[in-house]
Design an enzyme around this catalytic site. Structure first.
Site, PDB file in Angstrom:
ATOM      1  N   GLU A 195      -0.191 -15.718  17.519  1.00 10.24           N
ATOM      2  CA  GLU A 195       0.339 -16.290  16.279  1.00 10.24           C
ATOM      3  C   GLU A 195       1.443 -17.302  16.575  1.00 10.24           C
ATOM      4  O   GLU A 195       1.504 -18.375  15.958  1.00 10.24           O
ATOM      5  CB  GLU A 195       0.899 -15.182  15.378  1.00 10.24           C
ATOM      6  CG  GLU A 195      -0.147 -14.363  14.651  1.00 10.24           C
ATOM      7  CD  GLU A 195       0.471 -13.477  13.575  1.00 10.24           C
ATOM      8  OE1 GLU A 195       1.522 -13.865  13.005  1.00 10.24           O
ATOM      9  OE2 GLU A 195      -0.086 -12.406  13.299  1.00 10.24           O
ATOM     10  N   SER A 262     -12.650  -5.908  28.989  1.00  9.50           N
ATOM     11  CA  SER A 262     -13.488  -4.831  29.517  1.00  9.50           C
ATOM     12  C   SER A 262     -14.949  -5.167  29.266  1.00  9.50           C
ATOM     13  O   SER A 262     -15.275  -6.028  28.449  1.00  9.50           O
ATOM     14  CB  SER A 262     -13.175  -3.480  28.840  1.00  9.50           C
ATOM     15  OG  SER A 262     -11.815  -3.170  28.907  1.00  9.50           O
ATOM     16  N   ASP A 334      -7.244  -7.764  14.776  1.00  4.17           N
ATOM     17  CA  ASP A 334      -5.993  -8.449  14.440  1.00  4.17           C
ATOM     18  C   ASP A 334      -5.049  -7.434  13.795  1.00  4.17           C
ATOM     19  O   ASP A 334      -4.950  -7.331  12.571  1.00  4.17           O
ATOM     20  CB  ASP A 334      -6.271  -9.608  13.483  1.00  4.17           C
ATOM     21  CG  ASP A 334      -5.036 -10.472  13.257  1.00  4.17           C
ATOM     22  OD1 ASP A 334      -3.976 -10.169  13.848  1.00  4.17           O
ATOM     23  OD2 ASP A 334      -5.114 -11.440  12.480  1.00  4.17           O
ATOM     24  N   ASP A 337       1.017  -8.691  12.755  1.00  3.88           N
ATOM     25  CA  ASP A 337       1.418  -9.847  11.964  1.00  3.88           C
ATOM     26  C   ASP A 337       2.910 -10.081  12.162  1.00  3.88           C
ATOM     27  O   ASP A 337       3.707  -9.126  12.123  1.00  3.88           O
ATOM     28  CB  ASP A 337       1.153  -9.635  10.469  1.00  3.88           C
ATOM     29  CG  ASP A 337      -0.251 -10.064  10.060  1.00  3.88           C
ATOM     30  OD1 ASP A 337      -1.008 -10.524  10.932  1.00  3.88           O
ATOM     31  OD2 ASP A 337      -0.589  -9.917   8.870  1.00  3.88           O
ATOM     32  N   ASP A 522     -11.913  -8.770   4.851  1.00  2.00           N
ATOM     33  CA  ASP A 522     -12.656  -7.680   5.482  1.00  2.00           C
ATOM     34  C   ASP A 522     -12.973  -7.974   6.941  1.00  2.00           C
ATOM     35  O   ASP A 522     -13.694  -7.213   7.582  1.00  2.00           O
ATOM     36  CB  ASP A 522     -13.965  -7.420   4.730  1.00  2.00           C
ATOM     37  CG  ASP A 522     -13.726  -6.972   3.300  1.00  2.00           C
ATOM     38  OD1 ASP A 522     -12.756  -6.224   3.078  1.00  2.00           O
ATOM     39  OD2 ASP A 522     -14.490  -7.375   2.408  1.00  2.00           O
TER      40      ASP A 522
END
Length: 822
Positions: A195, A262, A334, A337, A522
């Site tokens: 970010e 991974s 994510d 924030d 979503d």
């Protein structure tokens, strides 16, 4: 003259003798902590006899009648082999490194204290069920039983490092194990820094060019965002210098591009030659000596479990039982924030909320510092999360005056039941039970690839934040924390996490790639850890109708770079076999020879070839030439080549070829010009470093795996004994991934790779294979300090069976723990 020589010789012999005696004393003291794998101990806190049977690789098979006694045995074995590592993980989570290392680690401790990881772990104990508490207490008792044995028998303080640093070791507590999970989550986090970098880049670039440099993972998504637009009216720096200090080896905070990776892939019975499910997993973390991983087998009442553990936790994080197998890959959810909080200009102890100004929640924390006065730190939290200092993550470059940066993160919860989920998972008998058990998992978010005896599945586990559809930045860049629409609305229901069960094609897998496309809010994420390895994996999976254990091993060790195969035809399109003949020794001849080699190369990142080294240096120089005039100081944050950016530029997607023109020069440079100049840059650098004979260059000379001891690895002389260096194949974008450092005088050192590899064949379970990157022991004098690393470097494995008789037959040592009755 003869007298001077005689006495000089005597003095030399005396000093040599004293040095020899000193070395003998050091060796004696250090060797006292070597573990005797054939011994009997009488210990408290167990209900019956515990056997710890170690095989020739030092892997413990732990047997007992009660599950709590098995966890006790694992704690005992972890402490025997990795006591220093465990105490360092705990100190890191507690923010107490400076007690040992002084002001060097003060900033690390300060940030850890602000995040309150250990406090959250302590408070999370109340969220665990009775079985989990019993397991954590039994594991802690096992660790502490070994600590008591070390003290009673004078076993060299438990590890050689304790002769250099404080020998005081506090008893292990159940909260310590939860804190270790928190540290692992910290090491696998990357969206915060993403970010900040995106915000800084948006201050310098127009929207369409930001989309070139930091593209969304392919698939429908939103365009780049304007940070200055969100912070209208505020003074934001453009060409701000970096505010973060260079990373210390002891720091758990990941650098940009090194937040975890991974591979995991599975085949259903109909796609398996042996008729049973197949699973391969190789989690990637920063390399160290010893590795973070530790192999173990636990004989639980629900059945045997075998695979990779992390010292400090009583769970097999990746492995198999006789009924199910599971593997982990970082999901890149994510889950972070950054919220910019506005301070009250009349009272800086208050911050703006949707309901007006509100006081910070504060607390005092004292940090003890070796050889310096202690410091009292004021910790502050808002409704959105803890306030972070400007000196970390380069937050100072995007935080306006009169504002502070706060962090919302799913990991920062005091109801963390992740370890409870892991313990329940080990007792599951089907893929459905594994998915149900993982519902209690919080963070760090992972993709869990699962096989049982009948089918395969993949489930994203961990909390996914629920954001307001009106969120100003959709979580892409820092946003105003005083606006209600930018605040989280809780987390998404577990049932909505991506899930795939028994697919028609019979193959599932993840290489940190995008697994699902859903519109905001979503979505899972806009950026992922991989857009490249998945392309090679897909081809290898589709090349065979049925797979075997060996074909999965082959895929796990594959060194062909899809990225090299796709980018070289673009960047060299106008350079292949062009130009006039040039005499030997000239730059033109050097370039022609390099291009001849590259034209015949198949993209295999073999340690024995010069082509991977030329390719890597060329792409690195190319990206630097493309971005450094536009980004200024921010250019140093882009330490790794972004393949999608290079592709967009050379395909001129949305006029992206404008990156090739140097802004500060009068001529208009083409992409062919920049590509040729970058190749010349690379060849000059390589010639200065490795000599002018191109054919003698080896990728492995530059791509050494750096298993360095975090503390002693930088000490002269000692580093020779504690660091493990290995020439390796692979690279940033190969399935055999060896992520390069991207900086410093050795930018291609392999610093981030698969510390653990496992391949499980449920058609023949006893043929399952495992390996780790160093050895089981953390003691440099132990033969198990690096013995598995030799196999790991060669792409070899060891078999590990759940058959108790095979374990006993192959035992090289058995430790028996007998209850003392206390």
């Amino acid at each position: 003259m003869g007298l001077v020589f005689k006495w000089s010789l005597r003095l030399f012999m005396l000093l040599s003798a004293l040095a020899g005696l000193a070395l003998m004393a050091v060796y004696y003291l250090a060797s006292r902590s070597l573990v005797d794998y054939n011994a009997d101990y009488t210990v408290p806190a167990i209900s019956g006899q515990v056997e710890i049977i170690r095989n020739n690789s030092g892997v413990p098979h732990i047997f007992a009648d009660a599950d709590e006694d098995v966890y006790f045995g694992l704690g005992f074995a972890h402490a025997q082999d990795r006591l220093w590592q465990m105490t360092m993980l705990r100190r890191t989570a507690q923010g107490r490194l400076s007690e040992l290392f002084g002001e060097r680690t003060l900033n690390i401790d300060k940030l850890i204290r602000r995040l309150d990881l250990y406090g959250l772990a302590q408070r999370s104990l109340s969220a665990q069920d009775a079985d989990t508490i019993a397991a954590l207490e039994a594991y802690s008792a096992g660790v502490n039983a070994w600590l008591r044995t070390v003290n009673q028998d004078a076993l060299g303080r438990g590890a050689p490092e304790f002769f250099v640093f404080s020998p005081q070791i506090a008893p292990w507590q159940p909260a310590d194990s939860i804190a270790v999970i928190k540290i692992m989550g910290l090491q696998l986090s990357g969206h915060l820094e993403e970010e900040v970098i995106r915000a800084r880049a948006s201050l310098l670039l127009p929207t369409e060019r930001l989309r070139d440099l930091l593209p969304d993972t392919p698939g429908p998504g939103i365009a780049a965002l304007d940070y200055a637009g969100l912070m209208q009216g505020l003074d934001l720096p453009r060409y701000a210098a970096n505010t973060s200090a260079p990373k210390d080896p002891l720091s758990p905070f990941p650098e940009h591009g090194l937040a975890g990776a991974s591979n995991a892939f599975a085949a259903a019975p109909e796609r398996s030659a042996a008729g049973g499910t197949l699973l391969a997993n190789d989690p990637h973390l920063g390399l160290s000596a010893p590795s973070i991983w530790y192999l173990a087998r636990l004989d639980l009442s629900s059945g045997g479990v075998i695979g990779g553990t992390i010292p400090g936790m009583p769970v097999v994080l990746t492995g198999r039982s006789d009924k199910v197998g599971w593997g982990l890959t970082t999901a890149y959810v994510d889950d972070q924030d950054v919220l910019i909080e506005k301070l009250n200009p009349d009272n800086p102890e208050e911050y703006l909320t949707p309901d007006g100004y509100k006081p910070f929640k504060t607390a005092q924390s004292i940090i003890e510092i070796k050889d310096a006065q202690s410091q009292t730190l004021t910790l502050r939290w808002t409704d959105n999360g803890p306030i972070l200092p400007d000196t970390h993550y380069n937050l100072g470059t995007i935080t306006p005056l009169g504002h502070e940066a706060a962090l919302s993160w799913t990991l920062l919860t005091d109801k963390d039941t992740s370890i409870q989920a892991a313990l329940r998972l080990m007792r599951a008998s089907s893929a459905e039970e594994v998915i149900a058990a993982a519902a209690e998992y919080i963070a760090p978010a992972q993709n869990l690839t699962i096989v049982d005896q009948n089918g395969i599945a993949l489930k994203t586990i961990g909390h996914i934040p629920r954001r307001n559809p009106a969120h100003q930045s959709q979580g892409r860049i820092p946003s105003p924390g005083w606006l209600a629409q930018n605040r989280w609305l809780g987390v998404m229901p577990y049932a909505s996490n991506p899930e795939f069960q028994r697919p028609a094609g019979g193959i599932l897998g993840n290489t940190n790639n995008k697994v699902i496309e859903r519109p905001f809010p979503d979505h899972v994420s806009y950026t992922y850890g991989d857009t490249q390895r998945v392309q090679r994996w897909r081809r290898l999976m589709l090349n065979r109708q049925v797979h075997t254990r060996d074909s999965f091993v082959e895929a796990q060790l594959d060194t062909v770079s899809f990225t090299a195969r796709s980018l070289l035809p673009l960047i060299a399109a106008d350079l292949w076999f062009t130009g006039e003949a040039a005499p030997e020794g000239t730059p033109e001849r050097q370039r022609q020879r390099a291009l001849e080699l590259m034209a015949q190369w198949n993209g295999e990142m073999s340690e024995h070839l010069p082509e991977p080294l030329i390719y890597a240096a060329w792409l690195r120089a190319l990206q630097s030439r493309l971005i450094r005039d536009e980004l200024g100081p921010l250019e140093t944050e882009f330490t790794h080549v972004e393949p999608l950016f290079i592709e967009r530029v050379f395909r001129n997607a949305d006029n992206a070829a404008v990156w090739c023109d140097v802004l500060q020069s009068a001529p208009v440079e083409t992409c062919t010009d920049i590509s040729r100049q970058a190749l010349d840059d690379a060849l000059v650098w390589l010639s200065e470093k490795y000599g002018t004979a191109i054919e003698s260059w080896r990728w492995g000379d530059a791509h050494e795996a750096t298993h360095d001891h975090q503390v002693l690895g930088s000490v002269p002389l000692l580093s020779v004994f504690v660091n493990i260096r290995q020439s390796t194949s692979g690279g940033d974008n190969t399935l055999l991934r060896g992520r390069t450092s991207g900086k410093g005088p050795e930018p291609f050192q392999n610093v981030h790779a698969a510390g653990y590899r496992g391949v499980y064949d449920f058609g023949d379970p006893d043929s399952s294979l495992f390996v780790m990157s160093t050895g089981q022991s953390g003691h440099p004098l132990s033969r198990h300090y690096d013995d598995l690393g030799v196999l790991w470097r060669r792409g070899e494995y060891i078999p590990m069976s759940l058959d108790p008789e095979l374990a006993r037959a192959g035992a090289v040592g058995t430790i028996t723990l007998v209850p003392s009755g206390e």
